[in-house]
Scaffold this motif. Structure first.
Motif, PDB file in Angstrom:
ATOM      1  N   ALA A 153       0.807  -1.221   0.000  1.00 41.67           N
ATOM      2  CA  ALA A 153       0.000   0.000   0.000  1.00 41.67           C
ATOM      3  C   ALA A 153       0.832   1.260   0.000  1.00 41.67           C
ATOM      4  CB  ALA A 153      -0.924  -0.011   1.220  1.00 41.67           C
ATOM      5  N   THR A 154       1.989   1.241   0.630  1.00 44.92           N
ATOM      6  CA  THR A 154       2.680   2.502   0.887  1.00 44.92           C
ATOM      7  C   THR A 154       4.053   2.635   0.236  1.00 44.92           C
ATOM      8  OG1 THR A 154       3.665   1.667   2.918  1.00 44.92           O
ATOM      9  CG2 THR A 154       1.521   2.714   3.117  1.00 44.92           C
ATOM     10  N   ASP A 155       4.665   1.576  -0.227  1.00 42.08           N
ATOM     11  CA  ASP A 155       6.014   1.682  -0.769  1.00 42.08           C
ATOM     12  C   ASP A 155       6.033   2.159  -2.214  1.00 42.08           C
ATOM     13  OD1 ASP A 155       6.924   0.846   1.616  1.00 42.08           O
ATOM     14  OD2 ASP A 155       7.499  -1.169   0.999  1.00 42.08           O
ATOM     15  N   GLY A 156       4.916   2.041  -2.922  1.00 43.69           N
ATOM     16  CA  GLY A 156       4.876   2.424  -4.322  1.00 43.69           C
ATOM     17  C   GLY A 156       5.236   1.254  -5.214  1.00 43.69           C
ATOM     18  N   ALA A 157       4.645   1.191  -6.393  1.00 40.65           N
ATOM     19  CA  ALA A 157       4.826   0.039  -7.272  1.00 40.65           C
ATOM     20  C   ALA A 157       6.276  -0.148  -7.710  1.00 40.65           C
ATOM     21  CB  ALA A 157       3.919   0.186  -8.497  1.00 40.65           C
ATOM     22  N   LEU A 175      14.310  20.414  10.954  1.00 41.42           N
ATOM     23  CA  LEU A 175      14.320  19.334   9.974  1.00 41.42           C
ATOM     24  C   LEU A 175      12.905  19.086   9.461  1.00 41.42           C
ATOM     25  CD1 LEU A 175      16.962  17.900   9.232  1.00 41.42           C
ATOM     26  CD2 LEU A 175      16.157  15.918  10.506  1.00 41.42           C
ATOM     27  N   ALA A 176      12.768  18.855   8.179  1.00 39.87           N
ATOM     28  CA  ALA A 176      11.462  18.582   7.585  1.00 39.87           C
ATOM     29  C   ALA A 176      10.869  17.304   8.178  1.00 39.87           C
ATOM     30  CB  ALA A 176      11.592  18.452   6.068  1.00 39.87           C
ATOM     31  N   PRO A 177       9.547  17.163   8.150  1.00 40.69           N
ATOM     32  CA  PRO A 177       8.915  15.982   8.747  1.00 40.69           C
ATOM     33  C   PRO A 177       9.129  14.718   7.916  1.00 40.69           C
ATOM     34  CG  PRO A 177       7.250  17.384   7.757  1.00 40.69           C
ATOM     35  CD  PRO A 177       8.539  18.139   7.671  1.00 40.69           C
ATOM     36  N   TYR A 178       8.812  13.609   8.538  1.00 37.12           N
ATOM     37  CA  TYR A 178       8.976  12.270   7.947  1.00 37.12           C
ATOM     38  C   TYR A 178       8.368  12.157   6.555  1.00 37.12           C
ATOM     39  CZ  TYR A 178       7.135   7.443   7.411  1.00 37.12           C
ATOM     40  OH  TYR A 178       6.739   6.216   6.937  1.00 37.12           O
ATOM     41  N   ASN A 179       7.128  12.642   6.378  1.00 42.01           N
ATOM     42  CA  ASN A 179       6.441  12.486   5.097  1.00 42.01           C
ATOM     43  C   ASN A 179       7.170  13.211   3.968  1.00 42.01           C
ATOM     44  OD1 ASN A 179       4.338  10.886   4.246  1.00 42.01           O
ATOM     45  ND2 ASN A 179       2.729  12.188   5.109  1.00 42.01           N
ATOM     46  N   ASP A 180       7.791  14.341   4.270  1.00 40.95           N
ATOM     47  CA  ASP A 180       8.540  15.084   3.243  1.00 40.95           C
ATOM     48  C   ASP A 180       9.741  14.263   2.756  1.00 40.95           C
ATOM     49  OD1 ASP A 180       6.716  17.044   3.777  1.00 40.95           O
ATOM     50  OD2 ASP A 180       8.174  18.574   4.350  1.00 40.95           O
ATOM     51  N   TYR A 181      10.373  13.540   3.669  1.00 45.66           N
ATOM     52  CA  TYR A 181      11.513  12.717   3.261  1.00 45.66           C
ATOM     53  C   TYR A 181      11.072  11.480   2.490  1.00 45.66           C
ATOM     54  CZ  TYR A 181      14.772  15.672   5.692  1.00 45.66           C
ATOM     55  OH  TYR A 181      15.534  16.751   6.063  1.00 45.66           O
ATOM     56  N   ARG A 182       9.889  10.970   2.780  1.00 44.19           N
ATOM     57  CA  ARG A 182       9.366   9.878   1.946  1.00 44.19           C
ATOM     58  C   ARG A 182       9.231  10.357   0.506  1.00 44.19           C
ATOM     59  NH1 ARG A 182       7.099   5.213   3.684  1.00 44.19           N
ATOM     60  NH2 ARG A 182       5.737   5.237   1.854  1.00 44.19           N
ATOM     61  N   VAL A 209       2.434   8.973   3.157  1.00 47.15           N
ATOM     62  CA  VAL A 209       1.412   8.218   3.890  1.00 47.15           C
ATOM     63  C   VAL A 209       0.279   9.157   4.270  1.00 47.15           C
ATOM     64  CG1 VAL A 209       3.025   6.493   4.760  1.00 47.15           C
ATOM     65  CG2 VAL A 209       2.602   8.557   6.106  1.00 47.15           C
ATOM     66  N   ARG A 210      -0.916   8.592   4.342  1.00 47.56           N
ATOM     67  CA  ARG A 210      -2.104   9.388   4.670  1.00 47.56           C
ATOM     68  C   ARG A 210      -2.689   9.024   6.034  1.00 47.56           C
ATOM     69  NH1 ARG A 210      -1.017  13.425   1.500  1.00 47.56           N
ATOM     70  NH2 ARG A 210      -0.791  12.812  -0.688  1.00 47.56           N
ATOM     71  N   ARG A 211      -2.330   7.856   6.538  1.00 49.48           N
ATOM     72  CA  ARG A 211      -2.851   7.405   7.827  1.00 49.48           C
ATOM     73  C   ARG A 211      -1.701   6.828   8.651  1.00 49.48           C
ATOM     74  NH1 ARG A 211      -5.637   4.626   4.171  1.00 49.48           N
ATOM     75  NH2 ARG A 211      -4.920   2.646   5.062  1.00 49.48           N
ATOM     76  N   PHE A 212      -1.859   6.868   9.966  1.00 48.78           N
ATOM     77  CA  PHE A 212      -0.819   6.319  10.839  1.00 48.78           C
ATOM     78  C   PHE A 212      -0.627   4.830  10.604  1.00 48.78           C
ATOM     79  CE2 PHE A 212      -2.150  10.115  13.277  1.00 48.78           C
ATOM     80  CZ  PHE A 212      -0.908  10.715  13.434  1.00 48.78           C
ATOM     81  N   GLU A 213      -1.696   4.137  10.225  1.00 45.46           N
ATOM     82  CA  GLU A 213      -1.608   2.699   9.967  1.00 45.46           C
ATOM     83  C   GLU A 213      -0.704   2.382   8.777  1.00 45.46           C
ATOM     84  OE1 GLU A 213      -5.418   3.440  12.140  1.00 45.46           O
ATOM     85  OE2 GLU A 213      -4.341   4.363  10.471  1.00 45.46           O
ATOM     86  N   GLN A 214      -0.500   3.349   7.893  1.00 41.48           N
ATOM     87  CA  GLN A 214       0.389   3.130   6.747  1.00 41.48           C
ATOM     88  C   GLN A 214       1.855   3.249   7.133  1.00 41.48           C
ATOM     89  OE1 GLN A 214      -1.366   6.091   4.046  1.00 41.48           O
ATOM     90  NE2 GLN A 214      -2.014   4.402   2.729  1.00 41.48           N
ATOM     91  N   ASP A 261      -1.257  14.855  13.266  1.00 39.53           N
ATOM     92  CA  ASP A 261      -1.504  14.352  11.909  1.00 39.53           C
ATOM     93  C   ASP A 261      -0.246  13.627  11.436  1.00 39.53           C
ATOM     94  OD1 ASP A 261      -3.401  14.778   9.401  1.00 39.53           O
ATOM     95  OD2 ASP A 261      -1.342  15.078   8.705  1.00 39.53           O
ATOM     96  N   VAL A 262      -0.378  12.752  10.447  1.00 40.23           N
ATOM     97  CA  VAL A 262       0.795  12.031   9.937  1.00 40.23           C
ATOM     98  C   VAL A 262       1.833  12.989   9.357  1.00 40.23           C
ATOM     99  CG1 VAL A 262      -0.335   9.819   9.479  1.00 40.23           C
ATOM    100  CG2 VAL A 262      -0.395  11.610   7.739  1.00 40.23           C
ATOM    101  N   ASP A 263       1.395  14.135   8.869  1.00 40.90           N
ATOM    102  CA  ASP A 263       2.346  15.099   8.309  1.00 40.90           C
ATOM    103  C   ASP A 263       3.174  15.802   9.380  1.00 40.90           C
ATOM    104  OD1 ASP A 263       1.858  14.727   5.595  1.00 40.90           O
ATOM    105  OD2 ASP A 263       0.106  16.037   5.641  1.00 40.90           O
TER     106      ASP A 263
END
Length: 528
Positions: free
Chosen positions: A12-16, A398-405, A413-418, A435-437
């Motif tokens: 779901a989250t790593d990308g194809a 430092l930029a947040p986790y989602n920015d480095y993804r 990611v859009r949800r913590f479960e991801q 929020d996850v961001d």
């Protein structure tokens, strides 16, 4: 259960593209072995896979450093500051927990969760190797933007960073480093006498020296690096490569009797640095990756990759410094000479080495499993390091986790479960972050789950490590096409480098006081 939730989360989250590449490299083992059997094909694959891994992020030079939030000549050249992959993102404190509360996510509150593949020797090597070039500010008070690193893999835990430090530990005889025999084994000389640093070692320093009581100070070794006595594993590797340097110097002196002390020393140093880089690529990185293809440090590699756009001067980034805080690898009790010692008892434990013998200590570390890298698995004794890591990352915005993804070509990611399929992890993240961001990079990196049962690192952490580790190792000046040859290392030195593949190789030729075969490996026996 964990494998199933990890698999579902990963798709779901790593990308194809990321998932397909990962599946190709972790499946079809017979095909990879067949490819490795063809020397030409293996070398082409070796270069192509390294190049592909590094290109997953934009190459150096970085437009920004921690000096300022805009590009200037100083930000492009002043390497007393750290590089940074992404611009600062200020003003998010209201959306995040305090550094102290965020650090609670790392604490081990019961039995250690073991790593599926790694031994304590892997943890020891990771700390020893990376502390040579991932260094913070040594001034007091410390500036989180600054670094005392020279940004090169140069084995400065043995040789020191400055020429004065190097000269303080040189014997100036036969190209060797100062040493003494203790219980039949070769060790560095002692740094102190009556609790005071000896005058001959005035150029040397010891991290946290003021925390060491006077009797223990007299057991510390004189090493080039300021952390040479910090923990027993760090000291083990420093002593091992001091022995290897002196062994190589003696071999060179026998082969080239007309060489003076200076040439013997400098050539032995070149050889030892090249050996360490080779171990990083051929044992350490191959241990980290769950891939079936085994990377090589081919002497022709730099010629193949010299024109790559990322092939630029080394400059360690603040993100690279942060992602290497693998404290969860370290068990709460370490086996040293057959005894289980609490982690604090192994700090400044130089006296343990002559007593037990180097071979025994390397075998003990190889027989003990390391912890799994992730949240809720770090010994409480290391809590202050996690607090400082989170606080330091926020001090430089430092930029947040989602920015480095996104920067590393993963979907946001859009949800913590991801981030993690583990209910304890995503539940704790939801409780602490709005929020996850808002999730800190340092937290998100270790909240992710490894991509498969064989993997020891989560996906984003793996990618950042691979990009920076390969690009910082392969640009070492000793690997340059016009440098990596017999003129630099000597024909004898080229043979020494060529016949070295593992830490075990180095250990077994440097324990004449205890020559019995020892099991020395970063990989746990049960994972083979």
């Amino acid at each position: 259960m964990r494998n199933e939730r990890t698999k579902a989360r990963g798709i779901a989250t790593d990308g194809a593209a990321n998932r397909l590449r990962y599946l190709a490299l972790t499946h079809g083992r017979p095909l990879w072995r067949l490819a490795e059997a063809d020397p030409r094909l293996r070398l082409r694959l070796n270069a192509a896979l390294m190049d592909s891994a590094i290109r997953e992020m934009p190459g150096r030079p970085e437009p920004l450093s921690t000096k300022s939030d805009y590009t200037s000549w100083a930000s492009l050249t002043d390497r007393t500051y750290m590089a940074r992959h992404l611009p600062p993102v200020p003003g998010r404190d209201e959306a995040r927990p305090s550094a102290e509360r965020a650090a609670d996510l790392f604490a081990r509150d019961g039995e250690m969760i073991p790593c599926p593949r790694s031994t304590v020797l892997f943890a020891y090597f990771a700390q020893w190797f990376t502390d040579g070039f991932l260094r913070g500010d040594t001034n007091v008070p410390r500036d989180p933007r600054r670094t005392s690193s020279n940004h090169e893999i140069d084995v400065n835990p043995v040789y020191g960073i400055t020429e004065d430090q190097t000269n303080a530990i040189r014997a100036f005889d036969g190209g060797r480093l100062k040493s003494r025999l203790v219980n039949g084994g070769e060790f560095p000389p002692y740094l102190c006498e009556n609790g005071k640093i000896k005058s001959e070692f005035a150029a040397l320093s010891v991290a946290l020296f003021d925390r060491v009581d006077e009797p223990r100070r007299d057991t510390l070794f004189a090493t080039g690096g300021d952390r040479g006595n910090a923990q027993v594993g760090f000291t083990m590797f420093t002593v091992l490569f001091l022995r290897e340097h002196n062994r190589v110097a003696r071999v060179l002196a026998d082969a080239y009797p007309k060489w003076d002390d200076e040439r013997l020393f400098q050539t032995a140093r070149n050889i030892v640095i090249a050996i360490v880089i080779k171990l990083v690529v051929e044992e350490y990185i191959n241990h980290i990756t769950p891939y079936h293809f085994r990377f090589l440090l081919d002497p022709r590699l730099s010629t193949r990759l010299a024109r790559a756009p990322w092939h630029r001067q080394n400059w360690a980034s603040i993100e690279f410094n942060l992602v290497y805080r693998w404290h969860s690898l370290v068990p709460s009790e370490l086996v040293v000479a057959g005894r289980e010692l609490p982690l604090p008892a192994t700090l400044f434990g130089s006296a343990l080495l002559p007593e037990a013998g180097l071979g025994r200590l390397f075998e003990d570390a190889s027989e003990q499993r390391a912890g799994r890298i992730g949240l809720f698995n770090t010994d409480p004794a290391l809590r202050e390091v996690d607090v400082a890591s989170i606080a330091g990352s926020r001090a430089v915005d430092l930029a947040p986790y989602n920015d480095y993804r996104a920067h590393c070509r993963f979907p946001r990611v859009r949800r913590f479960e991801q981030i993690s399929g583990d209910p304890r992890v995503h539940g704790a993240l939801r409780e602490l972050y709005r929020d996850v961001d808002d999730v800190d990079l340092y937290v998100g990196l270790f909240a992710e789950e490894p991509g498969s049962a064989r993997a020891i690192l989560p996906p984003l952490l793996t990618k950042i490590i691979a990009i920076d580790a390969f690009s910082q190792a392969l640009t070492n000046p000793l690997l340059a096409p016009r440098v990596c040859n017999a003129e630099t290392f000597s024909p004898v030195g080229m043979r020494i480098i060529g016949t070295t593949r593992t830490v075990s190789d180095v250990l077994h030729r440097n324990v004449p006081e205890d020559p019995r075969p020892r099991f020395v490996s970063m990989t746990w026996r049960g994972a083979r």
